[in-house]
Design an enzyme around this catalytic site. Structure first.
Site, PDB file in Angstrom:
ATOM      1  N   SER A 146       0.859  -1.075  -0.059  1.00 31.70           N
ATOM      2  CA  SER A 146      -0.161  -0.049   0.064  1.00 31.70           C
ATOM      3  C   SER A 146       0.853   1.291   0.037  1.00 31.70           C
ATOM      4  CB  SER A 146      -1.072   0.068   1.367  1.00 31.70           C
ATOM      5  OG  SER A 146      -1.477   1.374   1.342  1.00 31.70           O
ATOM      6  N   TYR A 159      -1.398  -1.135  10.567  1.00 27.97           N
ATOM      7  CA  TYR A 159      -1.678  -1.297   9.135  1.00 27.97           C
ATOM      8  C   TYR A 159      -0.285  -1.018   8.346  1.00 27.97           C
ATOM      9  CZ  TYR A 159      -3.827  -1.092   4.418  1.00 27.97           C
ATOM     10  OH  TYR A 159      -3.689  -1.362   3.015  1.00 27.97           O
TER      11      TYR A 159
END
Ligand code: NAI
Ligand SMILES: C[C@H](O)[C@@H]1OC(=O)[C@H](O)[C@@H]1O
Length: 256
Positions: A146, A159
């Protein structure tokens, strides 16, 4: 001839989190490119729906219900692939989740769940895949990281840490497994409309914040992730390894 093949004919790809969202799009897109697909999800009904779509394309689909946080289930899956003589040429570590807590509020349970789902699973899936790929002298591994692993987002430090670790893991595994003919790369998406992000993207103010940082001024379409993944999985991407391709509408280069 200089144009290499983007086809995945004759290849079998294993995709985690294939029941919905990006994983579902990748599974169907890889089948459209000619691959047979091993589908990993916890939900049998999701697997059956995606498998049906793939079989309508004339490709084979093998659905397995696996909780990627359970190492024993990962091992059992690979044992099944071997016993059923299902080949493996491409692994896409896509399964992931997020709990968007503030750093001061992160619980130990949240830490473990996000780390185990996003990072630990990717390593153990890769380790088992590499054993098979080493024996055949070739393979492709793609980690879905990401932009959150490259720049700071407001969507959670745990995350983000898993995604940054995936980017580094990509480099180390590319270094170690290059001699075995295994390419390891990562794709770092910015926002795409999926169940993971649907609620956020439905908030007009949040969406405007996203667009204000995105040179292409829009969120991505799932087909725009499938293309880069097929490239990295095909002959066309055969000299790429250890890399992270940010598919982000320009977000990671937005300065001021
Ligand atoms: N949608 C987006 O905007 C972005 C997504 N990503 C990454 O892309 C990947 C896919 O994300 P989305 O499709 O948006 O999410 P999603 O929530 O729509 O799908 C995630 C998939 O992973 C599966 N999964 C989650 N935990 C699992 C477990 N323990 N065992 C087996 N399967 C499990 C879910 O069942 C689901 O099929 C994730 O790694 C996410 O971090 C990265 C950047 C942006
Ligand atoms: C872009 C990020 O990976 C994505 O955005 C979200 O809100 C999700 O929780 C992820 O952090």
């Amino acid at each position: 001839m200089y144009l290499p093949s983007f086809s995945l004919e004759g290849k079998t790809a294993l995709i985690t989190g294939a029941g919905r969202g990006i994983g579902r799009a990748l599974a169907i897109g890889f089948a459209e490119a000619g691959a047979d697909v091993v589908l990993i999800s916890r939900t049998r009904s999701d697997l059956d729906e995606v498998a049906g779509s793939i079989e309508k394309l004339g490709r084979k689909a093998y659905g397995f219900t696996v909780d990627v946080t359970e190492k024993e289930e990962i091992q059992s899956l690979y044992d099944s692939l071997t016993s059923r003589q299902i080949p493996l040429h491409i692994l896409v570590n896509n399964a992931g989740m997020n709990i968007r807590s503030k750093a001061l509020e992160v619980s130990e349970e949240e830490w473990e769940k996000i780390m185990n789902t996003n990072l630990r699973s990717a390593f153990y899936f890769s380790q088992e895949a590499a054993k098979l790929m080493k024996s055949q002298g070739n393979g492709r591994i793609i980690n879905i990281s990401s932009v959150a692993g490259h720049v700071a987002l407001r969507t959670g430090v745990v995350y983000a840490s898993t995604k940054a670790a995936m980017i580094q893991m990509t480099k180390n595994l590319a270094l170690e497994w290059g001699p075995y003919g295994i390419n390891v790369n990562s794709i770092g998406p910015w926002y795409f409309r999926t169940p993971l992000t649907a609620e956020l993207l439905a908030d007009e103010n949040y969406l405007n914040d996203i667009l204000s940082r995105t040179p292409l001024n829009r969120v991505g379409e799932l087909a725009e992730l499938v293309g880069p993944a097929v490239f990295l999985s095909s002959d066309a991407g055969s000299y790429c390894t250890g890399q992270t391709l940010f598919v982000d509408g320009g977000m990671t280069v937005y300065g001021f």
